[in-house]
Motif scaffolding. Sequence first.
Motif, mmCIF file in Angstrom:
data_model
loop_
_atom_site.group_PDB
_atom_site.id
_atom_site.type_symbol
_atom_site.label_atom_id
_atom_site.label_comp_id
_atom_site.label_asym_id
_atom_site.label_seq_id
_atom_site.Cartn_x
_atom_site.Cartn_y
_atom_site.Cartn_z
ATOM 1 N N ILE A 27 0.834 -1.193 0.000
ATOM 2 C CA ILE A 27 0.000 0.000 0.000
ATOM 3 C C ILE A 27 0.874 1.250 0.000
ATOM 4 C CG2 ILE A 27 -1.890 -1.241 1.113
ATOM 5 C CD1 ILE A 27 -1.213 0.137 3.711
ATOM 6 N N ILE A 28 0.248 2.406 -0.168
ATOM 7 C CA ILE A 28 0.969 3.662 -0.393
ATOM 8 C C ILE A 28 2.110 3.892 0.591
ATOM 9 C CG2 ILE A 28 0.728 6.183 -0.390
ATOM 10 C CD1 ILE A 28 -2.084 5.806 -1.571
ATOM 11 N N PRO A 29 1.906 3.761 1.931
ATOM 12 C CA PRO A 29 3.025 4.054 2.830
ATOM 13 C C PRO A 29 4.220 3.129 2.665
ATOM 14 C CG PRO A 29 1.207 3.066 4.033
ATOM 15 C CD PRO A 29 0.689 3.427 2.675
ATOM 16 N N HIS A 30 4.003 1.878 2.240
ATOM 17 C CA HIS A 30 5.131 0.980 1.972
ATOM 18 C C HIS A 30 6.095 1.635 0.996
ATOM 19 C CE1 HIS A 30 2.749 -2.826 3.167
ATOM 20 N NE2 HIS A 30 3.724 -2.663 4.019
ATOM 21 N N TYR A 31 5.535 2.192 -0.066
ATOM 22 C CA TYR A 31 6.370 2.791 -1.100
ATOM 23 C C TYR A 31 6.998 4.109 -0.619
ATOM 24 C CZ TYR A 31 3.935 -0.491 -4.216
ATOM 25 O OH TYR A 31 3.425 -1.614 -4.809
ATOM 26 N N LEU A 32 6.185 4.965 -0.003
ATOM 27 C CA LEU A 32 6.677 6.290 0.358
ATOM 28 C C LEU A 32 7.773 6.241 1.405
ATOM 29 C CD1 LEU A 32 3.406 8.446 0.365
ATOM 30 C CD2 LEU A 32 5.109 8.165 -1.442
ATOM 31 N N LYS A 33 7.758 5.228 2.249
ATOM 32 C CA LYS A 33 8.836 5.114 3.241
ATOM 33 C C LYS A 33 10.186 4.921 2.562
ATOM 34 C CE LYS A 33 8.158 3.027 7.213
ATOM 35 N NZ LYS A 33 8.085 4.163 8.145
ATOM 36 N N GLN A 34 10.188 4.338 1.362
ATOM 37 C CA GLN A 34 11.435 4.185 0.611
ATOM 38 C C GLN A 34 12.011 5.548 0.226
ATOM 39 O OE1 GLN A 34 10.619 1.691 -2.772
ATOM 40 N NE2 GLN A 34 9.706 0.068 -1.546
ATOM 41 N N LYS A 67 11.378 15.221 7.842
ATOM 42 C CA LYS A 67 10.993 14.362 6.731
ATOM 43 C C LYS A 67 9.756 14.893 6.029
ATOM 44 C CE LYS A 67 12.444 9.893 8.682
ATOM 45 N NZ LYS A 67 11.937 8.531 9.034
ATOM 46 N N PRO A 68 9.622 14.597 4.727
ATOM 47 C CA PRO A 68 8.305 14.809 4.123
ATOM 48 C C PRO A 68 7.350 13.797 4.752
ATOM 49 C CG PRO A 68 9.724 13.578 2.629
ATOM 50 C CD PRO A 68 10.588 13.995 3.784
ATOM 51 N N TRP A 69 6.065 14.079 4.707
ATOM 52 C CA TRP A 69 5.121 13.181 5.367
ATOM 53 C C TRP A 69 3.945 12.843 4.464
ATOM 54 C CZ3 TRP A 69 0.693 15.907 5.246
ATOM 55 C CH2 TRP A 69 0.730 17.299 5.420
ATOM 56 N N PHE A 70 3.345 11.697 4.790
ATOM 57 C CA PHE A 70 2.115 11.258 4.151
ATOM 58 C C PHE A 70 1.104 10.988 5.254
ATOM 59 C CE2 PHE A 70 -0.464 7.438 2.950
ATOM 60 C CZ PHE A 70 -1.298 8.060 2.023
ATOM 61 N N VAL A 71 -0.004 11.719 5.217
ATOM 62 C CA VAL A 71 -1.073 11.518 6.186
ATOM 63 C C VAL A 71 -2.305 11.016 5.447
ATOM 64 C CG1 VAL A 71 -2.689 12.649 7.752
ATOM 65 C CG2 VAL A 71 -0.257 13.184 7.883
ATOM 66 N N TYR A 72 -2.757 9.850 5.857
ATOM 67 C CA TYR A 72 -4.005 9.261 5.346
ATOM 68 C C TYR A 72 -5.051 9.504 6.420
ATOM 69 C CZ TYR A 72 -7.232 5.416 4.040
ATOM 70 O OH TYR A 72 -8.325 4.660 3.697
ATOM 71 N N LEU A 73 -6.067 10.321 6.074
ATOM 72 C CA LEU A 73 -7.065 10.756 7.053
ATOM 73 C C LEU A 73 -8.450 10.288 6.604
ATOM 74 C CD1 LEU A 73 -7.753 12.315 9.592
ATOM 75 C CD2 LEU A 73 -7.451 14.448 8.341
ATOM 76 N N LEU A 95 3.342 8.257 -5.820
ATOM 77 C CA LEU A 95 4.691 7.770 -6.119
ATOM 78 C C LEU A 95 5.413 8.713 -7.064
ATOM 79 C CD1 LEU A 95 3.644 5.268 -4.648
ATOM 80 C CD2 LEU A 95 4.684 3.854 -6.427
ATOM 81 N N THR A 96 4.693 9.211 -8.068
ATOM 82 C CA THR A 96 5.301 10.149 -9.003
ATOM 83 C C THR A 96 5.708 11.432 -8.279
ATOM 84 O OG1 THR A 96 3.972 9.246 -10.813
ATOM 85 C CG2 THR A 96 4.944 11.419 -11.138
ATOM 86 N N ALA A 97 4.836 11.923 -7.418
ATOM 87 C CA ALA A 97 5.147 13.147 -6.667
ATOM 88 C C ALA A 97 6.372 12.962 -5.794
ATOM 89 C CB ALA A 97 3.937 13.546 -5.817
ATOM 90 N N ALA A 98 6.548 11.759 -5.247
ATOM 91 C CA ALA A 98 7.687 11.486 -4.363
ATOM 92 C C ALA A 98 8.948 11.118 -5.125
ATOM 93 C CB ALA A 98 7.322 10.354 -3.406
ATOM 94 N N GLY A 99 8.869 11.088 -6.452
ATOM 95 C CA GLY A 99 10.046 10.765 -7.243
ATOM 96 C C GLY A 99 10.358 9.286 -7.288
ATOM 97 N N LEU A 100 9.344 8.458 -7.037
ATOM 98 C CA LEU A 100 9.536 7.013 -7.020
ATOM 99 C C LEU A 100 9.044 6.390 -8.318
ATOM 100 C CD1 LEU A 100 8.272 6.213 -3.417
ATOM 101 C CD2 LEU A 100 10.634 6.032 -4.217
ATOM 102 N N PRO A 101 9.701 5.337 -8.785
ATOM 103 C CA PRO A 101 9.199 4.626 -9.966
ATOM 104 C C PRO A 101 7.969 3.808 -9.598
ATOM 105 C CG PRO A 101 11.068 3.448 -9.042
ATOM 106 C CD PRO A 101 10.945 4.729 -8.242
ATOM 107 N N LEU A 102 7.144 3.530 -10.564
ATOM 108 C CA LEU A 102 6.007 2.645 -10.330
ATOM 109 C C LEU A 102 6.516 1.211 -10.189
ATOM 110 C CD1 LEU A 102 3.328 4.092 -12.773
ATOM 111 C CD2 LEU A 102 3.758 4.666 -10.388
ATOM 112 N N PRO A 103 5.896 0.411 -9.342
ATOM 113 C CA PRO A 103 6.391 -0.953 -9.128
ATOM 114 C C PRO A 103 6.312 -1.789 -10.389
ATOM 115 C CG PRO A 103 4.221 -0.667 -8.139
ATOM 116 C CD PRO A 103 4.676 0.697 -8.552
ATOM 117 N N LYS A 104 7.300 -2.665 -10.555
ATOM 118 C CA LYS A 104 7.336 -3.546 -11.711
ATOM 119 C C LYS A 104 6.953 -4.976 -11.354
ATOM 120 C CE LYS A 104 10.918 -0.830 -14.051
ATOM 121 N NZ LYS A 104 12.276 -0.858 -14.656
ATOM 122 N N ASP A 105 6.739 -5.228 -10.044
ATOM 123 C CA ASP A 105 6.451 -6.597 -9.621
ATOM 124 C C ASP A 105 4.970 -6.900 -9.534
ATOM 125 O OD1 ASP A 105 5.950 -4.945 -7.470
ATOM 126 O OD2 ASP A 105 6.712 -6.366 -5.979
#
Length: 1013
Positions: free
Chosen positions: A120-127, A208-214, A355-365
């Motif tokens: 889920i989203i936080p898994h990726y953003l923590k990277q 750190k930048p943060w992600f809040v799911y409310l 993910l795009t906003a955080a500069g992360l690639p989309l998962p390939k798996d």
Amino acid sequence: MKHDLGRIIAVLMSVAGITTACQAQQSATADKPNILLLYVDNAGYGDLGCYGNRVVKTPRIDRLASEGARCADFYVSASSCTPSRGAILTGRHPLRNGLAHQLARTENWIGIGLPHRERIIPHYLKQAGYATACFGKWNIGFAPGSRPTERGFDEFFGFRSGNINYYTHIYNGEYDMFRGTERHKVEGYSTDLFADAACDFIRRQDKKPWFVYLPFNAAHYVSGVNMAPGEKPEWQVPGKYLERYGWPANDPDEKHRYLAVLTALDDAIGRVLDTLDGLKLRERTLVILISDNGAFMLPKCGLEVASNAPLRDGGTTCYEGGVRVPAMFRWPGKIKPGTVCREMLSHLDVLPLCLTAAGLPLPKDRVLDGRNPLPALTGKAKSPHSSLAFAYGTGSGLRQGNLKLIRPKPNAPWELYDLAADPGERENLAEKRPADLTRLTSEFEKWLTEVKTDASEPAPRPATEKSAKKVVMLGATPAASYYRPVKAQKRAVRECEVAVYGGTPAGVAAAIQAARTGRKTLLLSFNQHVGGMTSGGLTATDIGKKESVGGLALDFYTRIGRIVGFSPSAAESLYLTMLQEAGVTVLLGRCLESVEMRDNRLVSIAMETGETIKAAMFIDATYEGDLMAAAGVSYRVGREPRSAFNESLAGQWQQISWKDVYQFCRLPISPYLVAGDPASGLLPEISPEKPGAPGQGDYRVQAYNFRMYLSNQAGRIPFPKPEGYHPARYGLLARFLNADPGIQWTLHYTVRPMTDGPVQMRHGDSNNAGSFSSDYVGGCHRWPDGTYEAVSFSELPAPRRGLTMPFRKLYELRERIFQDHVSYQQGLLYFLANDPQVPQELQERVRKFGLDPDEFKETGHWPHQLYVREGRRMVSGYVMTQENCESKRTVDDPVGLASYAMDSHFCQRVVVEENGKTTVRNEGGFGLGFRKPYPVAYRAIVPKKDECANLLVPVCLSASHVAYGSIRMEPVFMILGQSAGTAASLAIEDGVSVQDVDYGKLKHRLLAGKQRL
């Protein structure tokens, strides 16, 4: 002086380097926006001022819409809370991510919900260095491993279920507010509590930048079962919000109260947005607001006060009112204020956007159904979707362009609407436009086939109240299984340094230890649990000498608060916590399919899911030794003859112990259907095989069973009657129970004459204890590797190597053996509690017990783990034997201590001649103690070097049947698992095989890890 000056210059240069690095990191961090995801509950398309509602007061939400993009054609993929949440967090359609249903009451409490293989989203953003938090409604599973802080969120404050009382926070009679994984008592209006928690978290983030799911629970209705007795179900809101409309604070009008709920929600969102402004974070924060589905239109529940205007119907349907929702995006500098986006977008797009906003690639798996919506939101591109599909309950549909295909029920005809001309879906065009209907129907079926092919296996669902009654009546435990085939997903490669196969205590300890040494570690568990027997019912721990336990094992027992008597669920929860603390990636439901070997080294292992795991080091921590066998490592199954290692306890019919215990009180019980008549045939559960002579070896293994977790308290679950139950299966027991009125039935262990179990029954972990008991004698001989030959031998055969059958066939065979054990043991309990052949007094005592309602809820209160007391046993350069247990032979490479008595349960139940009578006896049991703990050799947990150079085997280690009977205890498995994890890390560090690890270094690290050697 020159040296001092040089040091000063070096320090200054170092500081300058650190400063430059910090500045670079801060710059990189500044480039990543904060992300605030506001997910409101059941707010309809026509409920907000910015969507045309002229009565409601939602000024802050309306302003948010004007400051960015308001979406006119935004969809959710399923029109109900649970699947909607799973979809937005995974970017995958509910039919793909395995969570396509609304969680029932029991599932909200203990269900896995969203399968653990989903990210889920936080898994990726923590990277990308994000701090992450969730405040509000979770509703996608709360079993161990499924909770927010176990799925990537640093913090969680909120509730598990689908809706709660806004003030008392009750859900179906139980307080449902949690902080982290612990219940948290707090007072206040839930909408305000969640907003305030978000504000507090945001204020605490300064690096750190943060992600809040409310995810608010507003504006969800309050179910009547969440109200106090006699309290009227109504929309709950502070009176001041009613007064803001000019209505009385206690106004009973449902429409008025609902509008006030929306205004209270608007105020709460406004406070969070004000916090951003006060901290000068507006320009650096992407804000997203979406409703999880359309407003519900259920007059019987008093819900037809919301608005989906101008759309048709509402929540749970796939008509526009159910799936088209309000949505808005504010991102200063990226999205132009005042934008109205009329492109077709989806909540599935949120993950790609984050993910795009955080500069992360989309998962390939894995396949994502979402697409980056930013070009469409900025007016630079059309919709990234050629079509969008919907599915929930009985309904399904698809939108392509302006055309909408929908079918409200599986057998109903497809309907077709033109949304440009008819947004309210009033005119069905199916007959007028058959070509479009055929084309879109074909598109939907093509999509459905593809998404189901790629789908995650849905997580097992625990029994609801209705199905729980069915379990009690029929004994159905559909989730109690060993193996469920998994369809291969898209092929993916996972790389790590240490791969641990087996979720046993040894596997958990090995993974934690490897991760603590800095190694990237994967733990792959065959089933949906971690902890093996420790979380599967065996909590009356066989410890031996307490002083022999150290390291992670001691840490586990210290943290759980006791060595004996904890609950299985508490054990699994603690294991998962410890794994999370160590940073171990845990993959559940991973069944080994094949291995790749190169130059006597494991290169990779392939799982049924389609994943390939590559690692430098592997650890086989299974009870069966499956990875070891697949790697071509030598092993044995069964009992060595006495001559092999000169062991007094070896082979059949040993005479050292258990001669008179659990032998049917030495009564001449006839083994035949008609007593005394061999022609009538044997009673069930007596082997027709001819036993061997004393001291001969065979291929039998000691009996397995389930370690039941019983209760004698109110609310216990009566012992279920299994499907296919027949009392004749217990004919031998019936004959024994009525053989002599002088027998005392203890419901416990016994060593006194004329006493017997027949089973152990106590509050908590309850075991085998009797001549005919919960041990299924003779039922497990084919479990270890699929083979069994009823022969006896005096000379030790050569070890086996390799697999005797493909894994899929072996797993299917084990599943049949597993279910046979379930049927046998459940039937035994039902027989003792209900059959008229059982003495009345014993029946009554048995009925005082039942299954514990607080344990194994997802498997009908039946343990999910079969007690595999013995599987394969490796044959390495050193074999632990009875001499080691008795300290007649010691080792110079210890990696842990064992201290429990040599212990084996029965291996066969056969016909014998005794005192001139033909009767029945059990064979193979022994229990013999020794004077002190003894060390286990490192050489016993590593294969021969020419067989595999990068594998450790802490469970199916190299030991005789006799010695394994002492070593096979859960604390010892944890000890050996920790040592295996240490050795694996050291082998990587020094670039050597596991056989060539420097024992001096290993010993030093083991002692540093508080192992006792």
